[in-house]
Design a protein around this motif. Structure first.
Motif, PDB file in Angstrom:
ATOM      1  N   SER A  24       0.937  -1.126  -0.067  1.00 45.59           N
ATOM      2  CA  SER A  24      -0.067   0.046   0.213  1.00 45.59           C
ATOM      3  C   SER A  24       0.704   1.009   0.079  1.00 45.59           C
ATOM      4  O   SER A  24       2.255   1.140   0.413  1.00 45.59           O
ATOM      5  CB  SER A  24      -0.817   0.021   1.232  1.00 45.59           C
ATOM      6  OG  SER A  24      -0.210   0.384   2.429  1.00 45.59           O
ATOM      7  N   ASP A  26       0.570   3.854   1.721  1.00 41.79           N
ATOM      8  CA  ASP A  26       0.609   4.392   3.115  1.00 41.79           C
ATOM      9  C   ASP A  26       1.971   3.726   3.734  1.00 41.79           C
ATOM     10  O   ASP A  26       2.669   4.256   4.417  1.00 41.79           O
ATOM     11  CB  ASP A  26      -0.458   4.211   4.040  1.00 41.79           C
ATOM     12  CG  ASP A  26      -1.584   5.167   3.866  1.00 41.79           C
ATOM     13  OD1 ASP A  26      -1.422   6.183   3.168  1.00 41.79           O
ATOM     14  OD2 ASP A  26      -2.905   4.977   3.745  1.00 41.79           O
ATOM     15  N   GLU A  27       1.896   2.277   3.531  1.00 38.86           N
ATOM     16  CA  GLU A  27       3.079   1.696   4.105  1.00 38.86           C
ATOM     17  C   GLU A  27       4.122   1.782   3.494  1.00 38.86           C
ATOM     18  O   GLU A  27       5.243   2.056   4.251  1.00 38.86           O
ATOM     19  CB  GLU A  27       2.718   0.149   3.910  1.00 38.86           C
ATOM     20  CG  GLU A  27       3.423  -1.013   4.614  1.00 38.86           C
ATOM     21  CD  GLU A  27       3.041  -2.237   4.706  1.00 38.86           C
ATOM     22  OE1 GLU A  27       3.452  -3.044   5.582  1.00 38.86           O
ATOM     23  OE2 GLU A  27       2.362  -2.460   3.658  1.00 38.86           O
ATOM     24  N   HIS A  29       5.142   4.874   1.966  1.00 40.47           N
ATOM     25  CA  HIS A  29       5.729   6.163   2.653  1.00 40.47           C
ATOM     26  C   HIS A  29       6.160   5.898   4.076  1.00 40.47           C
ATOM     27  O   HIS A  29       7.162   6.516   4.472  1.00 40.47           O
ATOM     28  CB  HIS A  29       4.750   7.330   2.405  1.00 40.47           C
ATOM     29  CG  HIS A  29       4.236   7.646   1.014  1.00 40.47           C
ATOM     30  ND1 HIS A  29       5.218   7.827   0.204  1.00 40.47           N
ATOM     31  CD2 HIS A  29       3.220   7.513   0.260  1.00 40.47           C
ATOM     32  CE1 HIS A  29       4.809   8.080  -1.006  1.00 40.47           C
ATOM     33  NE2 HIS A  29       3.324   7.860  -0.744  1.00 40.47           N
ATOM     34  N   ASP A  30       5.228   5.437   4.894  1.00 40.77           N
ATOM     35  CA  ASP A  30       5.831   5.145   6.378  1.00 40.77           C
ATOM     36  C   ASP A  30       6.975   4.574   6.628  1.00 40.77           C
ATOM     37  O   ASP A  30       7.888   5.050   7.041  1.00 40.77           O
ATOM     38  CB  ASP A  30       4.570   4.443   6.947  1.00 40.77           C
ATOM     39  CG  ASP A  30       3.408   5.000   7.422  1.00 40.77           C
ATOM     40  OD1 ASP A  30       3.365   6.198   7.163  1.00 40.77           O
ATOM     41  OD2 ASP A  30       2.450   4.353   7.724  1.00 40.77           O
TER      42      ASP A  30
END
Length: 74
Positions: A24, A26-27, A29-30
């Protein structure tokens, strides 16, 4: 969910580079933030969203839990 690093070994700017990708955005970028990857190395409009990372950073990513892989396995 998982984060992956591929086996690319692309020469650019006197270094060797590969790709950081994830299940994903989000994952992705985190994780990039966790290992201090510059946001400018994110490629949103590539054939798959990824960050370019050096092979040295690849080793850091693996030590933090990224899985060595290629695009065909993801």
């Amino acid at each position: 969910m998982a984060v992956y690093v591929d086996f690319a070994n692309i020469s650019f700017r006197q270094d060797k580079w590969c790709h950081l990708l994830a299940d994903s955005l989000d994952e992705l970028h985190d994780f990039a933030l966790l290992i201090n990857v510059d946001k400018r190395w994110f490629h949103k409009n590539a054939s798959y969203p990824h960050y370019d990372i050096t092979v040295r950073t690849r080793e850091i990513a693996i030590s933090r839990g990224a899985l060595p892989s290629n695009r065909k396995n993801n």
